[in-house]
Design an enzyme around this catalytic site. Structure first.
Site, short mmCIF file in Angstrom:
data_model
loop_
_atom_site.label_atom_id
_atom_site.label_comp_id
_atom_site.label_asym_id
_atom_site.label_seq_id
_atom_site.Cartn_x
_atom_site.Cartn_y
_atom_site.Cartn_z
N ASP A 21 76.80 -37.63 6.36
CA ASP A 21 77.46 -37.24 5.11
C ASP A 21 76.59 -36.23 4.37
O ASP A 21 75.60 -36.60 3.75
CB ASP A 21 77.67 -38.52 4.28
CG ASP A 21 78.32 -38.24 2.93
OD1 ASP A 21 78.83 -37.12 2.74
OD2 ASP A 21 78.31 -39.15 2.08
N ASN A 23 77.31 -34.15 1.76
CA ASN A 23 77.43 -33.96 0.30
C ASN A 23 77.45 -35.29 -0.45
O ASN A 23 77.79 -35.35 -1.62
CB ASN A 23 78.68 -33.14 -0.03
CG ASN A 23 79.95 -33.85 0.43
OD1 ASN A 23 79.87 -34.81 1.20
ND2 ASN A 23 81.09 -33.41 -0.03
N ASP A 25 79.32 -38.06 -0.56
CA ASP A 25 80.51 -38.63 -1.20
C ASP A 25 80.94 -39.90 -0.46
O ASP A 25 82.01 -40.44 -0.72
CB ASP A 25 81.66 -37.61 -1.26
CG ASP A 25 82.12 -37.19 0.13
OD1 ASP A 25 81.47 -37.58 1.13
OD2 ASP A 25 83.14 -36.48 0.23
N ASP A 29 80.95 -35.65 7.38
CA ASP A 29 81.63 -34.36 7.33
C ASP A 29 81.05 -33.39 8.37
O ASP A 29 80.08 -33.70 9.06
CB ASP A 29 81.56 -33.79 5.91
CG ASP A 29 80.16 -33.91 5.34
OD1 ASP A 29 79.24 -33.36 5.96
OD2 ASP A 29 79.98 -34.59 4.30
N ASP A 98 89.83 -33.51 19.47
CA ASP A 98 90.85 -34.50 19.83
C ASP A 98 92.23 -33.85 19.69
O ASP A 98 92.48 -33.16 18.71
CB ASP A 98 90.74 -35.69 18.87
CG ASP A 98 90.83 -37.01 19.58
OD1 ASP A 98 91.88 -37.27 20.20
OD2 ASP A 98 89.86 -37.79 19.51
N GLU A 254 93.20 -39.67 27.52
CA GLU A 254 93.37 -41.10 27.30
C GLU A 254 94.77 -41.40 27.81
O GLU A 254 95.76 -41.02 27.19
CB GLU A 254 93.26 -41.45 25.81
CG GLU A 254 93.25 -42.94 25.60
CD GLU A 254 93.64 -43.37 24.19
OE1 GLU A 254 93.12 -44.38 23.74
OE2 GLU A 254 94.48 -42.71 23.56
C1 NOJ Z 1 94.18 -43.86 20.60
C2 NOJ Z 1 93.06 -43.54 19.66
O1 NOJ Z 1 91.85 -43.56 20.36
C3 NOJ Z 1 93.13 -44.55 18.55
O2 NOJ Z 1 92.00 -44.54 17.72
C4 NOJ Z 1 94.40 -44.32 17.79
O3 NOJ Z 1 94.56 -45.32 16.82
C5 NOJ Z 1 95.64 -44.32 18.71
N1 NOJ Z 1 95.42 -43.62 19.93
C6 NOJ Z 1 96.80 -43.68 18.03
O4 NOJ Z 1 96.59 -42.31 17.90
CA CA Z 2 80.84 -36.02 2.81
#
Ligand code: NOJ
Ligand code: CA
Length: 552
Positions: A21, A23, A25, A29, A98, A254
């Site tokens: 973190d 800053n 808060d 970040d 992601d 995944e």
């Molecule tokens: C898999 C992700 O790793 C998880 O953290 C998330 O809650 C679900 N998919 C839904 O996006």
């Molecule tokens: Ca922060």
């Protein structure tokens, strides 16, 4: 299999809300991540996977995206991200982001338009059905029906996960084109690829039939008809063709629900992705990853067999992404070592056991310090949607509140999402403000003050990474085939890696007694998790909680 650059990477996973973190808060970040590049460099990792950083109401901590083209203000700006990418590249670290395209947030402009306007042009971007009642009895992954009524209309929208995560309608070619444009936009920014979220959920069984009830809630798991359904290959092939194949990038999917016999399509030559995560042994302590209240006993022999089934299957077709922790799992120390979670010899042995498997190793933030699970005393201390649902479901299924709290403590996703313990200072040195999620109580003892301390878990991870990346066994440890070895005890894990010039045998003793392994072909110890292992005339002696790599 032909050698490819991403096979030689070591990936470190960052949960941005909880890493650093800058800053103060109380929320991690992007500038915080940039400020820790030296730490990551020292550890020796070569690639970062950063969990979602996009604007989001954070109902599921960023896995509910409201704008695909921006950065959440609490994490910083697009410029901060560009700076991080640039600085990381200078330190030799690549970044993957992601990609969450099974669903958006209900606060995404497309969905807001659907709610506001019965004839919205975005209606067909989502899975929406007309009717007076819920179209099916399917249960969402985070509990309750997958169907949610649109206020004021006889219409229901579908969500595989939380209510605030409406599923996108991949049957709609226009939606698919929008997604491809966005993926290419990010890849053009200089990121090295994506970890792809819950991708097998994009294809549902369009017959929309009720399923046999499997819980006291009268519902039935969505995964039976809402995951990896026939026809998914058309979408995934198109996604790969329109986006990834046009870039120099890596993709890690995944992809729950993919059987070993389907791996060829997913990760084989010209597969949809480069690697996938296999969850079959991550969930060996519970009946299923979405039903924590049915706990299962297990042995290291079973763990060994599950790991080897996975390794052999993946090796047959392609490449795997190996992990023992991530942001959806409890801490590996507590899960796999139980009473020995704080025994640093056992923690190192566990680390080495998965690290030298065939595949690209993924390390989750804090794993390199041996962080353990927390112990929450009340359900109101949990943030994670699924923990709160599992607590309630467990009680509905007949557990007492105490039992329910216990199982949620054991499995909660919050265990790995607590602020990173940088030091023994207040809030683990993560922030001077109250962090968004309470720290793990053990932070005063388990923290990054380990850096530079001989014998620490951190220094062990660093040494192990260096041994794989820069030692003389790189070729065998990265590209060598893997095969099973006979087990002399129920409390050991063993395998061999077969290279061009040598075979490396790996043995890990999770028991409390010395393990004697007669008749090995071993001639030389090349790596040990602790001093005290012995090799004499092919006979190996492994003290309790140690592991060894030997070569023939
Ligand atoms: C898999 C992700 O790793 C998880 O953290 C998330 O809650 C679900 N998919 C839904 O996006
Ligand atoms: Ca922060």
């Amino acid at each position: 299999m032909e050698k490819i650059w991403w096979q030689g990477e070591i990936v470190y996973q960052i949960y941005p809300k909880s890493f650093s973190d800058s800053n103060h808060d109380g929320i991690g970040d992007l500038k915080g991540i940039t400020s820790k590049l030296d730490y990551l460099n020292d550890l020796g990792i070569t690639m970062l996977w950063i969990c979602p950083i996009y604007p989001s109401p954070m109902d599921d901590n960023g896995y509910d995206i409201s704008d695909y083209f921006g950065v959440a203000p609490e994490f910083g700006t697009l410029q901060d991200l560009e700076e991080l990418i640039e600085e990381a590249i200078k330190s030799g670290i690549k970044i993957i982001l992601d990609l969450v395209v099974n669903h958006t947030s209900d606060e995404h402009n497309w969905f807001k338009d659907v709610l506001a306007n019965p004839n919205s042009k975005y209606k067909d971007y989502y899975v929406i059905k007309e009717g007076k009642t819920k179209p099916t009895n399917w249960r969402s992954v985070f509990g309750g029906s997958v169907w949610e009524k649109i206020p004021g209309r006889e219409e229901y929208y579908f969500h595989s996960f939380g209510k605030k995560q409406p599923d996108l309608n991949w049957e709609n070619p226009e939606l698919r084109q929008e997604i491809y444009k966005m993926v290419n936009w990010w890849l053009d920014k200089g990121i090295s690829g994506f970890r792809i979220d819950a991708i097998t959920f994009i294809k549902k069984d369009l017959a929309w039939k009720n399923l046999p009830v499997d819980g006291v809630d009268g519902l039935s798991k969505v995964t039976k008809s809402g995951r990896n359904m026939p026809g998914i290959d058309v979408f995934l092939k198109e996604l790969q063709r329109e986006t990834f194949s046009k870039h120099h990038c890596v993709t890690v999917a995944e992809a729950p629900g993919v059987g070993y016999d389907e791996l060829g399509q997913f990760i084989g030559e010209d597969g949809f992705f480069d690697m996938i995560f296999d969850f079959k042994y991550a969930d060996l302590d519970v009946k299923s990853g979405s039903e924590w209240f049915v706990r299962l006993p297990w042995t290291y022999r079973e763990l060994n067999d599950k790991i080897m089934d996975s390794q052999e299957a993946i090796q047959r077709y392609g490449w795997g992404a190996n992990f023992i922790e991530n942001h959806d799992q409890p801490r590996a120390t507590t899960k796999y070592l139980q009473k020995k979670a704080r025994n640093s010899d056992a923690v190192k042995t566990l680390g080495a056991m998965y690290f030298f498997l065939k595949g690209t190793p993924f390390i989750y933030q804090g794993q390199e310090l041996g962080v353990i699970n927390f112990e929450r005393e009340t359900v109101s201390d949990f943030n994670d949607l699924s923990s709160i649902d599992q607590y309630q479901r467990s009680i509905n299924e007949g557990l007492t509140p105490e039992e329910a709290l216990h199982i949620v403590n054991l499995r909660s996703r919050d265990n790995s999402r607590t602020p990173f313990p940088w030091s023994a200072e207040e809030n683990g040195g993560f922030s001077t403000a109250t962090p968004w999620l309470k720290v793990t109580e053990s932070y005063t003892e388990i923290n990054a003050a380990q850096v530079g301390v001989e014998g620490s878990i951190y220094e062990f991870y660093k040494e192990m990474i260096d041994f794989r990346q820069h030692g003389k066994y790189f070729e065998t440890l990265v590209y060598g085939d893997i095969a099973r070895l006979p087990l002399e005890s129920d409390e050991m894990i063993a395998y061999k890696r077969i290279g061009q010039t040598e075979t490396i045998y790996a043995y890990f003793n999770f028991g409390n007694e010395v393990l004697n392994l007669p008749n090995s072909r071993a001639k030389e110890i090349i790596f040990e998790t602790a001093k005290g292992t012995k090799l004499e005339n092919g006979q190996i002696q492994l003290p309790a909680n140690t592991g060894i790599l030997v070569k023939s």
